[in-house]
Scaffold this motif. Structure first.
Motif, PDB file in Angstrom:
ATOM      1  N   SER A  25      -0.730   0.770 -34.840  1.00 14.30           N
ATOM      2  CA  SER A  25      -0.851   1.798 -35.883  1.00 14.30           C
ATOM      3  C   SER A  25      -1.962   1.391 -36.853  1.00 14.30           C
ATOM      4  O   SER A  25      -2.558   0.314 -36.723  1.00 14.30           O
ATOM      5  CB  SER A  25       0.466   1.904 -36.637  1.00 14.30           C
ATOM      6  N   GLN A  26      -2.186   2.219 -37.874  1.00 17.50           N
ATOM      7  CA  GLN A  26      -3.193   1.874 -38.888  1.00 17.50           C
ATOM      8  C   GLN A  26      -2.825   0.565 -39.593  1.00 17.50           C
ATOM      9  O   GLN A  26      -3.699  -0.176 -40.046  1.00 17.50           O
ATOM     10  CB  GLN A  26      -3.322   3.025 -39.895  1.00 17.50           C
ATOM     11  N   ALA A  27      -1.557   0.259 -39.602  1.00 16.30           N
ATOM     12  CA  ALA A  27      -1.107  -0.997 -40.231  1.00 16.30           C
ATOM     13  C   ALA A  27      -1.420  -2.215 -39.364  1.00 16.30           C
ATOM     14  O   ALA A  27      -1.226  -3.360 -39.796  1.00 16.30           O
ATOM     15  CB  ALA A  27       0.398  -0.921 -40.499  1.00 16.30           C
ATOM     16  N   GLY A  28      -1.903  -1.980 -38.153  1.00 17.28           N
ATOM     17  CA  GLY A  28      -2.250  -3.106 -37.280  1.00 17.28           C
ATOM     18  C   GLY A  28      -1.068  -3.655 -36.509  1.00 17.28           C
ATOM     19  O   GLY A  28      -1.134  -4.768 -35.965  1.00 17.28           O
ATOM     20  N   THR A  29       0.011  -2.910 -36.423  1.00 14.42           N
ATOM     21  CA  THR A  29       1.200  -3.394 -35.709  1.00 14.42           C
ATOM     22  C   THR A  29       1.539  -2.482 -34.525  1.00 14.42           C
ATOM     23  O   THR A  29       1.289  -1.274 -34.564  1.00 14.42           O
ATOM     24  CB  THR A  29       2.429  -3.442 -36.662  1.00 14.42           C
ATOM     25  N   ARG A  30       2.109  -3.095 -33.489  1.00 16.29           N
ATOM     26  CA  ARG A  30       2.566  -2.284 -32.369  1.00 16.29           C
ATOM     27  C   ARG A  30       3.746  -1.436 -32.824  1.00 16.29           C
ATOM     28  O   ARG A  30       4.460  -1.811 -33.753  1.00 16.29           O
ATOM     29  CB  ARG A  30       3.013  -3.178 -31.192  1.00 16.29           C
ATOM     30  N   PHE A  31       3.956  -0.316 -32.138  1.00 11.65           N
ATOM     31  CA  PHE A  31       5.047   0.567 -32.554  1.00 11.65           C
ATOM     32  C   PHE A  31       5.835   1.137 -31.384  1.00 11.65           C
ATOM     33  O   PHE A  31       6.855   1.804 -31.572  1.00 11.65           O
ATOM     34  CB  PHE A  31       4.503   1.724 -33.419  1.00 11.65           C
ATOM     35  N   TYR A  32       5.386   0.894 -30.135  1.00 15.51           N
ATOM     36  CA  TYR A  32       6.100   1.480 -28.983  1.00 15.51           C
ATOM     37  C   TYR A  32       5.679   0.766 -27.714  1.00 15.51           C
ATOM     38  O   TYR A  32       4.635   0.109 -27.665  1.00 15.51           O
ATOM     39  CB  TYR A  32       5.765   2.984 -28.868  1.00 15.51           C
ATOM     40  N   ASN A  33       6.486   0.909 -26.657  1.00 12.03           N
ATOM     41  CA  ASN A  33       6.128   0.400 -25.335  1.00 12.03           C
ATOM     42  C   ASN A  33       4.996   1.258 -24.776  1.00 12.03           C
ATOM     43  O   ASN A  33       5.205   2.403 -24.375  1.00 12.03           O
ATOM     44  CB  ASN A  33       7.357   0.447 -24.418  1.00 12.03           C
ATOM     45  N   GLU A  34       3.809   0.696 -24.734  1.00  6.06           N
ATOM     46  CA  GLU A  34       2.609   1.445 -24.322  1.00  6.06           C
ATOM     47  C   GLU A  34       2.692   1.955 -22.898  1.00  6.06           C
ATOM     48  O   GLU A  34       1.975   2.889 -22.517  1.00  6.06           O
ATOM     49  CB  GLU A  34       1.360   0.557 -24.423  1.00  6.06           C
ATOM     50  N   MET A  35       3.516   1.326 -22.073  1.00  7.80           N
ATOM     51  CA  MET A  35       3.593   1.704 -20.659  1.00  7.80           C
ATOM     52  C   MET A  35       4.763   2.639 -20.366  1.00  7.80           C
ATOM     53  O   MET A  35       5.117   2.870 -19.211  1.00  7.80           O
ATOM     54  CB  MET A  35       3.667   0.447 -19.782  1.00  7.80           C
ATOM     55  N   ASP A  36       5.355   3.182 -21.415  1.00 10.60           N
ATOM     56  CA  ASP A  36       6.366   4.221 -21.193  1.00 10.60           C
ATOM     57  C   ASP A  36       5.629   5.496 -20.767  1.00 10.60           C
ATOM     58  O   ASP A  36       4.401   5.539 -20.727  1.00 10.60           O
ATOM     59  CB  ASP A  36       7.181   4.452 -22.468  1.00 10.60           C
ATOM     60  N   THR A  37       6.369   6.539 -20.435  1.00  3.42           N
ATOM     61  CA  THR A  37       5.725   7.766 -19.941  1.00  3.42           C
ATOM     62  C   THR A  37       4.935   8.454 -21.062  1.00  3.42           C
ATOM     63  O   THR A  37       5.173   8.228 -22.245  1.00  3.42           O
ATOM     64  CB  THR A  37       6.784   8.718 -19.365  1.00  3.42           C
ATOM     65  N   ARG A  38       4.002   9.324 -20.642  1.00  2.00           N
ATOM     66  CA  ARG A  38       3.066   9.937 -21.595  1.00  2.00           C
ATOM     67  C   ARG A  38       3.759  10.740 -22.692  1.00  2.00           C
ATOM     68  O   ARG A  38       3.313  10.730 -23.839  1.00  2.00           O
ATOM     69  CB  ARG A  38       2.133  10.871 -20.832  1.00  2.00           C
ATOM     70  N   ASP A  39       4.817  11.474 -22.316  1.00  2.43           N
ATOM     71  CA  ASP A  39       5.509  12.284 -23.320  1.00  2.43           C
ATOM     72  C   ASP A  39       6.043  11.399 -24.441  1.00  2.43           C
ATOM     73  O   ASP A  39       5.905  11.703 -25.627  1.00  2.43           O
ATOM     74  CB  ASP A  39       6.623  13.120 -22.674  1.00  2.43           C
ATOM     75  N   LYS A  40       6.629  10.270 -24.057  1.00  2.00           N
ATOM     76  CA  LYS A  40       7.271   9.409 -25.064  1.00  2.00           C
ATOM     77  C   LYS A  40       6.226   8.675 -25.908  1.00  2.00           C
ATOM     78  O   LYS A  40       6.387   8.554 -27.121  1.00  2.00           O
ATOM     79  CB  LYS A  40       8.205   8.425 -24.373  1.00  2.00           C
TER      80      LYS A  40
END
Ligand SMILES: Cc1cc2nc3c(=O)[nH]c(=O)nc-3n(C[C@H](O)[C@H](O)[C@H](O)COP(=O)(O)OP(=O)(O)OC[C@H]3O[C@@H](n4cnc5c(N)ncnc54)[C@H](O)[C@@H]3O)c2cc1C
Length: 502
Positions: free
Chosen positions: A320-335
């Motif tokens: 995110s803009q804060a420089g932190t991860r926020f989700y599993n990048e390899m989940d499906t596109r909708d999610k």
């Protein structure tokens, strides 16, 4: 002698059409494609050749509407199955969205997977696609699809289109996304290969040929109306294969089916306007899932350019803009898309290192187009994107520990964790979701016969590719559309050829 017109497709440049082949004539064309940024492809410019409009005949065995991947696969197979097909394409160039495709083509139990020691099964491919589509997929189509994916890879290979470099996309458990040997984007390579095979078989391919109606006579498909060179002509055929692609570039149709997508950018080429759906509906054809429209999480918003999923597939993370991860990048596109939209800023940054850049060749194009910012250090990259140095550094440290331990305790990512992100320079691309794929379309059976509202086949009418609905359910998995167009494009060609011989 056959006159073939040759277009040199250069990215966003004037299109100069030069007659070649045996004709030896020269003509100039100021095609609208030249000024259309959406015809850009990350996969390289190529010389394309088309048939002289003067050679259009009144009758063919099979008319194919749309010269994307599904249309050209259908044409090649129809010819191999003994019919004389013609391809009519409304844009000044062939390729459609297929030309823009990037990550690759999914297939299971392939010879290339076996050679590389990748264990896979058609059942796993089936199950994961079904899960990705929230179990709303047409399971008969899906079964046919997975069971014919490996033979589609072999078929392409037999025509000189080798897809032996394999990566992974979101929602898949293993590497099954096949791409060209050098890891480059699939689109230009595939389209070039298909066009060459179309020409080798002397299949006429007309561009600037806008099909406006599919004709029916006494309840039977009898051909089409096509606008070409300012004139509307009637072309007869006993079978028509509709391969006009989706409607992701038709904002009116998108918003009518999914109002919340008003204002989104689209990754689609200008010709993806849903014409096939409209023409088939006029014949009483059934449609399914028109409201299932996929937004892709990683679209650069100034250019509408898709940042291929292969970037994450080769190890990139999202922050995110804060420089932190926020989700599993390899989940499906909708999610993943929804997770980005849920951020206060509604955008995110793809972060990767020189190793990812080396493995995902499309990144060279993004760098060339000025879509990336880079720095030798993570702290420098943080400054480039306006994030906290300490937070981005901590994010990368935690991520690299997760890769080493093969355990993402934060977000549960389990794939595309083969390499740490620790080789400078480091890169970032600012992205947000954009309209990408229309999962819905006309209803077909596994023979690609278009179904009417009573679930009966309309004799002589076939469809394949993104114009059809059902296979992907409510969410398409990356790499499954290119597989769809080859598998069902072939099937449509074979079935239509068999139909006209009866
Ligand atoms: C940027 C981008 C990247 C992608 N990357 C991937 C990927 O890596 N892997 C994957 O599986 N999928 C990918 N996809 C999706 C995939 O490329 C498409 O779903 C697929 O190529 C569609 O193929 P098609 O043959 O059905 O349609 P298209 O390739 O879109 O071809 C349809 C053709 O029909 C023509 N046409 C339309 N109407 C008419 C008419 N009335 N008369 C005559 N011609 C007409 C169009 O102009 C077009 O040329 C990507 C899509 C985009 C936009």
């Amino acid at each position: 002698m056959k006159k073939i017109f040759s277009n040199l497709l250069l990215l966003s440049s004037l299109l100069l059409v030069t007659a070649c082949g045996n004709a030896g004539q020269t003509t100039n064309s100021t095609s609208s494609a030249s000024s259309d940024k959406t015809t850009d492809t990350t996969s390289g410019a190529s010389e394309q050749q088309y048939t002289d409009p003067a050679e259009l005949k009144d009758t063919y065995d099979v008319i194919i509407v749309g010269a994307g991947g599904a249309g050209m696969a259908a044409a090649i197979q129809a010819k191999e199955s003994g019919a004389n097909p013609v391809i009519l394409e409304k844009m000044p160039i062939a390729g459609g969205n297929t030309l823009k495709s990037s990550a690759g083509m999914n297939a299971s139990e392939t010879k290339f997977q076996a050679e590389q020691g990748i264990e896979d099964s058609n059942q796993a491919f089936f199950d994961e696609t079904l899960k990705g589509g929230a179990e709303t997929n047409d399971q008969e189509l899906l079964r046919y699809f997975v069971d014919h994916s490996a033979s589609a890879i072999d078929w392409l290979d037999s025509m000189g289109i080798k897809l032996d470099n394999i990566t992974i996309t979101g929602g898949m458990s293993t590497q099954r996304t096949h791409r060209p040997s050098d890891g480059s984007s699939i689109g230009g390579y595939l389209v070039d290969g298909l066009i060459s095979n179309v020409h080798e078989r002397e299949i006429p391919l007309f561009v600037n040929a806008d099909v406006v109606k599919i004709n029916e006579t006494d309840g039977k498909i009898s051909g089409v109306q096509v606008k070409i060179e300012g004139e509307e002509k009637t072309i007869k055929a006993d079978a028509v294969i509709v391969t006009t692609g989706g409607f992701g570039a038709n904002m009116e149709m998108v918003v009518a089916n999914k109002p919340e997508l008003a204002g989104f950018v689209t990754t689609n080429q200008a010709g993806s306007t849903g014409d096939g759906i409209t023409m088939i509906e006029a014949l009483g054809g059934q449609t399914v899932d028109l409201d299932k429209i996929q937004i892709h999480p990683t679209v650069e918003q100034e250019t509408s350019l898709l940042i291929t999923e292969a970037v994450r597939g080769e190890g990139a993370i999202l922050v995110s803009q804060a420089g932190t991860r926020f989700y599993n990048e390899m989940d499906t596109r909708d999610k993943v898309s929804q997770a980005i939209i849920a951020l206060p800023e509604q955008y995110a940054y793809l972060i990767f290192d020189a190793g990812v850049k080396e493995r995902a060749k499309a990144i060279d194009f993004y760098v060339k187009e000025g879509l990336t910012v880079e720095s030798e250090t993570i702290e420098g990259l943080a400054n480039e994107i306006g994030a906290s140095e300490a937070d981005l550094k901590a994010t990368l440290d935690t991520w690299n520990q997760a890769v080493t331990a093969q355990d993402d305790t934060e977000f549960g990512r389990a794939t595309a964790m083969d390499n740490r992100l620790d080789k400078g320079p480091f890169y970032a691309i600012k992205i947000a979701p954009g309209i990408h794929h229309t999962m819905g379309g006309v209803k077909i059976n596994t023979l690609t016969e278009v179904q009417n509202k009573a679930n009966e086949s309309i004799p002589g009418l076939y469809a394949a590719g993104e114009v059809t609905g059902g296979l992907h359910g409510s969410n398409r998995i990356g790499g499954n559309a290119v597989a769809d167009i080859i598998i069902f494009g072939r099937q449509a060609g074979e079935q239509a050829a068999t139909f006209v011989k009866k």
